[in-house]
Design a protein around this motif. Structure first.
Motif, mmCIF file in Angstrom:
data_model
loop_
_atom_site.group_PDB
_atom_site.id
_atom_site.type_symbol
_atom_site.label_atom_id
_atom_site.label_comp_id
_atom_site.label_asym_id
_atom_site.label_seq_id
_atom_site.Cartn_x
_atom_site.Cartn_y
_atom_site.Cartn_z
ATOM 1 N N LEU A 149 0.829 -1.210 0.000
ATOM 2 C CA LEU A 149 0.000 0.000 0.000
ATOM 3 C C LEU A 149 0.864 1.261 0.000
ATOM 4 O O LEU A 149 0.531 2.252 -0.670
ATOM 5 C CB LEU A 149 -0.933 -0.010 1.216
ATOM 6 N N MET A 152 2.340 1.631 -3.419
ATOM 7 C CA MET A 152 1.280 2.046 -4.325
ATOM 8 C C MET A 152 0.992 3.538 -4.184
ATOM 9 O O MET A 152 0.822 4.252 -5.180
ATOM 10 C CB MET A 152 0.008 1.233 -4.041
ATOM 11 N N GLN A 153 0.951 4.016 -2.933
ATOM 12 C CA GLN A 153 0.658 5.424 -2.700
ATOM 13 C C GLN A 153 1.755 6.331 -3.260
ATOM 14 O O GLN A 153 1.474 7.382 -3.857
ATOM 15 C CB GLN A 153 0.496 5.670 -1.191
ATOM 16 N N ALA A 156 2.709 4.870 -7.476
ATOM 17 C CA ALA A 156 1.596 4.771 -8.421
ATOM 18 C C ALA A 156 0.678 5.987 -8.365
ATOM 19 O O ALA A 156 0.362 6.576 -9.397
ATOM 20 C CB ALA A 156 0.792 3.501 -8.145
ATOM 21 N N VAL A 157 0.284 6.378 -7.140
ATOM 22 C CA VAL A 157 -0.675 7.476 -7.016
ATOM 23 C C VAL A 157 0.014 8.825 -7.154
ATOM 24 O O VAL A 157 -0.407 9.677 -7.961
ATOM 25 C CB VAL A 157 -1.419 7.388 -5.672
ATOM 26 N N ARG A 158 1.084 9.041 -6.401
ATOM 27 C CA ARG A 158 1.730 10.364 -6.401
ATOM 28 C C ARG A 158 2.627 10.568 -7.615
ATOM 29 O O ARG A 158 2.540 11.585 -8.305
ATOM 30 C CB ARG A 158 2.528 10.556 -5.122
ATOM 31 N N GLY A 160 3.025 8.378 -10.270
ATOM 32 C CA GLY A 160 2.466 7.860 -11.509
ATOM 33 C C GLY A 160 3.426 7.025 -12.326
ATOM 34 O O GLY A 160 3.275 6.917 -13.552
ATOM 35 N N VAL A 164 -1.680 1.363 -10.671
ATOM 36 C CA VAL A 164 -2.159 1.139 -9.310
ATOM 37 C C VAL A 164 -2.520 -0.321 -9.099
ATOM 38 O O VAL A 164 -2.222 -0.902 -8.046
ATOM 39 C CB VAL A 164 -3.373 2.047 -9.014
ATOM 40 N N SER A 165 -3.154 -0.923 -10.069
ATOM 41 C CA SER A 165 -3.603 -2.305 -9.914
ATOM 42 C C SER A 165 -3.761 -2.931 -11.289
ATOM 43 O O SER A 165 -3.555 -2.283 -12.327
ATOM 44 C CB SER A 165 -4.926 -2.367 -9.151
ATOM 45 N N HIS A 180 3.224 -4.347 -14.621
ATOM 46 C CA HIS A 180 2.138 -4.325 -13.639
ATOM 47 C C HIS A 180 2.513 -5.087 -12.369
ATOM 48 O O HIS A 180 1.980 -4.794 -11.288
ATOM 49 C CB HIS A 180 0.866 -4.932 -14.231
#
Length: 313
Positions: A149, A152-153, A156-158, A160, A164-165, A180
């Protein structure tokens, strides 16, 4: 040697029989009726009874167990209650993400742990040794799903940098699928590397204290040859053991990580089967994982005989 292999195979059969029995009993005594779950809250008692009879769930546990053993002897893992496909087919369709995730994670763990463990043992008591041991203890205490997690944060989220999944589309290339799998593999690999690092360091320290290492150095051999050829070769048995156990643990431990990252692997299949009380899928997945665990241990035992001639049958 043949008698040794036959004894090991016989032991594998006994272990798998115990696993089959335990898994069957645990799944059956778990609260929840798959017929009621399938029909929903509006189902009548008559509908539930009729569906239980059609699925064979109205029979005694002993009768169900005998029938299930007969299916296994024929190579049949049963029919999924919800997916309405053979369990073997469902597992094969979901095996690819789990397989590559396990291999990718083990590769990351080995690349990180083996060089650091060897160097930490060689430089025993140094700052690198103490730092690597401390970090390994910290990594061993971190849950892989929590680390996933966090990765991912951040990535993936911040930033990029990674998806994410998911596992890519139906027509995705191999490199795209590995792309992936990067974050979940790193999450599992970092946690798994802690145990491999500590075992590698401990095994190398035991070897460094042996007389033949001092003899090799006294003969004037360069340190790299002493460490990699003489010391590492004789320290491989414990290292191989922990690598094999790590691979088996990764197969089973991918359940939560696959759920976190939305991977369509065996882990997510097992989670959905547990929620739906899909007995055949739960049993089939657990048996396959247990079988792989036993097979990996058997292969490691065989490697012992090839690596170290001092090992006897």
């Amino acid at each position: 040697m043949i008698s040794y292999i036959l004894k090991r195979l016989a032991g594998m059969v006994v272990v798998m029989f115990l696993v089959v029995t335990i898994v069957f009993i645990i799944v059956r005594v778990t609260p929840g009726d798959p017929a009621a779950v399938m029909l929903g809250p509006d189902a009548t008692p008559q509908d539930i009874v009729a569906l239980r009879a059609r699925l064979g769930l109205d029979q005694s546990i002993l009768v169900q167990y005998v029938f299930y053993i007969g299916q296994l002897l024929k190579g049949d893992l049963g029919q999924s209650i919800f997916l309405n496909v053979p369990v073997g087919q469902a597992l094969i369709e979901r095996a690819e993400p789990t397989f590559f995730l396990t291999v990718f994670s083990l590769l990351i763990a080995a690349v990180i742990a083996l060089p650091i463990g060897i160097y930490a043992a060689y430089r025993r008591g140094s700052f690198i040794d103490q730092a690597s041991t401390t970090i390994a203890m910290l990594a061993a205490s971190i849950p892989s799903f929590w680390l996933g997690l966090i990765l991912m944060q951040i990535f993936a989220v911040r930033l990029g940098l990674f998806p994410v999944s998911g596992y890519g589309g139906p027509d995705a290339s191999f490199l795209d699928r590995m792309y992936h799998l990067t974050l979940p593999a790193v999450a599992l690999g970092l946690v798994s590397s802690a145990l491999i690092l500590r075992f590698t360091r401990a095994s190398m320290l035991d070897v460094f204290s042996d007389d033949y290492i001092r003899t090799a150095r006294a003969k004037g051999l360069i340190e790299r040859r002493v460490v990699l050829k003489h010391a590492l070769k004789n320290a491989l048995i414990p290292i191989l053991t922990v690598l094999g156990l790590t691979a088996a643990v990764l197969i089973a431990g991918a359940v939560v990580t696959e759920t976190v990252f939305g991977l369509p692997g065996i882990g997510s299949l097992v989670v959905s089967a547990v929620l739906r009380r899909d007995y055949p899928v739960i049993q089939g997945a657990l048996l396959v994982i247990a079988g792989l665990y036993v097979l990996i241990n058997f292969l490691i035992d065989m490697l012992y005989l090839l690596i170290d001639p001092r090992v006897r049958y």
